[in-house]
Design a protein around this motif. Sequence first.
Motif, PDB file in Angstrom:
ATOM      1  N   ALA A 198      -4.214  17.408   3.882  1.00 12.26           N
ATOM      2  CA  ALA A 198      -5.581  17.410   3.372  1.00 12.26           C
ATOM      3  C   ALA A 198      -5.660  16.584   2.089  1.00 12.26           C
ATOM      4  N   THR A 199      -6.490  15.538   2.138  1.00 14.81           N
ATOM      5  CA  THR A 199      -6.624  14.670   0.973  1.00 14.81           C
ATOM      6  C   THR A 199      -7.986  14.006   0.952  1.00 14.81           C
ATOM      7  N   LYS A 200      -8.634  14.066  -0.198  1.00 19.66           N
ATOM      8  CA  LYS A 200      -9.866  13.296  -0.380  1.00 19.66           C
ATOM      9  C   LYS A 200      -9.554  11.871  -0.814  1.00 19.66           C
ATOM     10  N   ALA A 201      -8.303  11.603  -1.141  1.00 21.07           N
ATOM     11  CA  ALA A 201      -7.952  10.334  -1.766  1.00 21.07           C
ATOM     12  C   ALA A 201      -8.154   9.129  -0.855  1.00 21.07           C
ATOM     13  N   PHE A 202      -8.308   9.327   0.458  1.00 12.84           N
ATOM     14  CA  PHE A 202      -8.634   8.163   1.280  1.00 12.84           C
ATOM     15  C   PHE A 202      -9.964   7.551   0.852  1.00 12.84           C
ATOM     16  N   ALA A 203     -10.897   8.380   0.383  1.00  9.05           N
ATOM     17  CA  ALA A 203     -12.177   7.866  -0.097  1.00  9.05           C
ATOM     18  C   ALA A 203     -12.150   7.600  -1.595  1.00  9.05           C
ATOM     19  N   ALA A 204     -11.541   8.484  -2.357  1.00  9.13           N
ATOM     20  CA  ALA A 204     -11.604   8.387  -3.817  1.00  9.13           C
ATOM     21  C   ALA A 204     -10.517   7.501  -4.406  1.00  9.13           C
ATOM     22  N   LEU A 205      -9.373   7.425  -3.722  1.00  8.57           N
ATOM     23  CA  LEU A 205      -8.244   6.644  -4.235  1.00  8.57           C
ATOM     24  C   LEU A 205      -7.455   6.068  -3.056  1.00  8.57           C
ATOM     25  N   PRO A 206      -8.082   5.233  -2.226  1.00 12.16           N
ATOM     26  CA  PRO A 206      -7.358   4.680  -1.069  1.00 12.16           C
ATOM     27  C   PRO A 206      -6.135   3.874  -1.493  1.00 12.16           C
ATOM     28  N   GLN A 207      -6.143   3.397  -2.742  1.00 16.00           N
ATOM     29  CA  GLN A 207      -4.991   2.631  -3.249  1.00 16.00           C
ATOM     30  C   GLN A 207      -3.710   3.451  -3.173  1.00 16.00           C
ATOM     31  N   HIS A 208      -3.810   4.773  -3.333  1.00 12.88           N
ATOM     32  CA  HIS A 208      -2.619   5.625  -3.237  1.00 12.88           C
ATOM     33  C   HIS A 208      -1.969   5.499  -1.869  1.00 12.88           C
ATOM     34  N   TRP A 209      -2.799   5.529  -0.817  1.00 11.60           N
ATOM     35  CA  TRP A 209      -2.281   5.540   0.546  1.00 11.60           C
ATOM     36  C   TRP A 209      -1.894   4.147   1.022  1.00 11.60           C
ATOM     37  N   LEU A 210      -2.090   3.139   0.175  1.00 13.41           N
ATOM     38  CA  LEU A 210      -1.659   1.783   0.504  1.00 13.41           C
ATOM     39  C   LEU A 210      -0.395   1.374  -0.236  1.00 13.41           C
ATOM     40  N   GLN A 211       0.149   2.252  -1.077  1.00 14.32           N
ATOM     41  CA  GLN A 211       1.386   1.932  -1.782  1.00 14.32           C
ATOM     42  C   GLN A 211       2.546   1.837  -0.787  1.00 14.32           C
ATOM     43  N   PRO A 212       3.392   0.824  -0.894  1.00 12.02           N
ATOM     44  CA  PRO A 212       4.501   0.679   0.063  1.00 12.02           C
ATOM     45  C   PRO A 212       5.369   1.926   0.172  1.00 12.02           C
ATOM     46  N   THR A 213       5.654   2.580  -0.942  1.00 11.44           N
ATOM     47  CA  THR A 213       6.492   3.790  -0.891  1.00 11.44           C
ATOM     48  C   THR A 213       5.850   4.868  -0.044  1.00 11.44           C
ATOM     49  N   VAL A 214       4.534   5.025  -0.191  1.00 13.79           N
ATOM     50  CA  VAL A 214       3.817   6.053   0.565  1.00 13.79           C
ATOM     51  C   VAL A 214       3.712   5.654   2.036  1.00 13.79           C
ATOM     52  N   VAL A 215       3.377   4.397   2.310  1.00 11.24           N
ATOM     53  CA  VAL A 215       3.242   3.938   3.697  1.00 11.24           C
ATOM     54  C   VAL A 215       4.566   4.076   4.449  1.00 11.24           C
ATOM     55  N   PRO A 273     -14.291  -1.242   2.560  1.00 13.09           N
ATOM     56  CA  PRO A 273     -13.155  -1.894   3.226  1.00 13.09           C
ATOM     57  C   PRO A 273     -11.796  -1.356   2.796  1.00 13.09           C
ATOM     58  N   LEU A 274     -11.635  -0.981   1.533  1.00 15.12           N
ATOM     59  CA  LEU A 274     -10.353  -0.409   1.100  1.00 15.12           C
ATOM     60  C   LEU A 274     -10.092   0.924   1.776  1.00 15.12           C
ATOM     61  N   VAL A 275     -11.129   1.723   1.955  1.00 14.20           N
ATOM     62  CA  VAL A 275     -10.979   2.999   2.660  1.00 14.20           C
ATOM     63  C   VAL A 275     -10.549   2.738   4.101  1.00 14.20           C
ATOM     64  N   ALA A 276     -11.216   1.806   4.761  1.00 14.88           N
ATOM     65  CA  ALA A 276     -10.862   1.484   6.145  1.00 14.88           C
ATOM     66  C   ALA A 276      -9.441   0.943   6.238  1.00 14.88           C
ATOM     67  N   GLU A 277      -9.031   0.131   5.271  1.00 15.99           N
ATOM     68  CA  GLU A 277      -7.668  -0.404   5.277  1.00 15.99           C
ATOM     69  C   GLU A 277      -6.641   0.721   5.145  1.00 15.99           C
ATOM     70  N   ALA A 278      -6.927   1.684   4.272  1.00 18.26           N
ATOM     71  CA  ALA A 278      -5.991   2.797   4.084  1.00 18.26           C
ATOM     72  C   ALA A 278      -5.894   3.672   5.326  1.00 18.26           C
ATOM     73  N   THR A 279      -7.030   3.988   5.928  1.00 17.84           N
ATOM     74  CA  THR A 279      -6.985   4.862   7.107  1.00 17.84           C
ATOM     75  C   THR A 279      -6.326   4.159   8.288  1.00 17.84           C
ATOM     76  N   ARG A 280      -6.636   2.899   8.489  1.00 21.87           N
ATOM     77  CA  ARG A 280      -6.036   2.187   9.622  1.00 21.87           C
ATOM     78  C   ARG A 280      -4.543   1.956   9.405  1.00 21.87           C
ATOM     79  N   THR A 281      -4.125   1.816   8.158  1.00 20.56           N
ATOM     80  CA  THR A 281      -2.689   1.700   7.878  1.00 20.56           C
ATOM     81  C   THR A 281      -1.971   2.989   8.266  1.00 20.56           C
ATOM     82  N   ALA A 282      -2.557   4.135   7.928  1.00 19.79           N
ATOM     83  CA  ALA A 282      -1.943   5.411   8.296  1.00 19.79           C
ATOM     84  C   ALA A 282      -1.868   5.561   9.815  1.00 19.79           C
ATOM     85  N   LEU A 283      -2.903   5.148  10.507  1.00 15.76           N
ATOM     86  CA  LEU A 283      -2.869   5.214  11.974  1.00 15.76           C
ATOM     87  C   LEU A 283      -1.831   4.251  12.533  1.00 15.76           C
TER      88      LEU A 283
END
Length: 467
Positions: free
Chosen positions: A259-276, A307-317
């Motif tokens: 559970a995370t709101k950060a895909f909308a509020a901080l998509p940059q977190h979910w795009l970090q190489p370490t996290v990905v 677009p950053l939100v979409a990039e983060a979610t599609r990266t996770a998928l």
Amino acid sequence: MTTLGDRNATPTPHRDHPAQPYDYTRRTLTEPDWRRFPAWHDTTDTQWRDAQWQRAHCVKTPTQLRAVVGDLLTDDFYDDLTTDQHNHATMSMLIPPQMLNTMAPHADTTPTAFTAAFRADPIRNYMLPIATDRDPHWPSHPHSTRDSLHEAEMWVVEGLTHRYPTKVLAELLSTCPQYCGHCTRMDLVGNNTPQVDKHKLALKPIDRQDAMITYLTTNPGVRDVVVSGGDVANVPWRQLETFLMRLLDIDTVRDIRLATKAFAALPQHWLQPTVVEGLERVARTAHRRGVNLAIHTHVNHTQTVTPLVAEATRTALDVGVRDIRNQGVLMRGVNNTPEALLDLCFALQGEAGVLPYYFYMCDMIPNAEHWRVAVWEAQDLQHAIMGYLPGYATPRIICDVPYVGKRWVHQLADYDRELGISYWTKNYLAGPERHTNDPDVLTRRYPYYDPITTLPAAGRDHWTRQA
């Protein structure tokens, strides 16, 4: 005689023909220009995409907001915000630049026009509440409580709520990358405010996680674990990955949801190489073991789907997460119209790869009455959005009834519209009920209360007499 040109012409609606209640138009996602804010005028694309830059430049006080926005907002807005922080707010301010940038994205930059647009903005409404937003007569319902869902009463170990027969909620920490004004866990999450001294988690994180794993190992009836907080984006990745791998070692756990709101509020977190890279390791392990790994995010308005939100979610998928689902909150002044809900759902499902899943009615916490809608209003909204989206992507509007749990808004057993009291029943034992001999637990009717301002005069008079 009808000519080819006649057949190809756009039909003119007959004056007696009804208009389509909602017309779908595909909209391209855009990232608002953060350079319109004085403090970020020289911020580069590289800085904006950097998660640490985002965290370091969060807005935490009215003074910091003024430093970012400057004279675009007039003094009366800052005064209104300061008054709310001192007298009403149940959540402290914490707004990442990404989220602030979605507020009033197209407003004229003259102070009077920008301030008016900012006041009216739906994202500002719930992320940055001001005193004049609050209901002047009933800021809180008489039955509102700090822990309105009684989650802490159902802790089996610290932070682990066993509310449903086969599901648990694991609160790993009590912080988020951002704080929403309507937070249902306002009794635990975030910093103290003048109105609320927050409860504190006492155990060290590793000890809390050990206790959770021990409970899940010894209770094989639990198959579904929601890993939350707070927000898992605030858990150091190595620690979160270790906990998830431990969950995956329990063969009776078949579903894990982050559970995370950060895909909308901080998509940059979910795009970090370490996290990905770490998320890919977890996703691959889950796939090999036949476990459904999903992410549940929290988006309330289409403006925040960029677009950053979409990039983060599609990266996770792309790295193997099975689903990303949205659990929004239904709030007056934010998304309580069919158009707002449908626009958001189409942006999520069609542009960002996020499944519209639930919209919860805002919970009965203190100082939230101006956000809450009545059950009948939620029922009308559910009716209004049917038939436009694919069936699998049509969200259910949910009333999370204290001591009952999630119920679709049409599942009530009875409804007193005059007093604004709906009654609900349950079909399972929750929390401590599993260890009691209460013969009426499955036949008892549990109440939920509409906002008093939505009631007819007789109902408002009743609650005034009760006050």
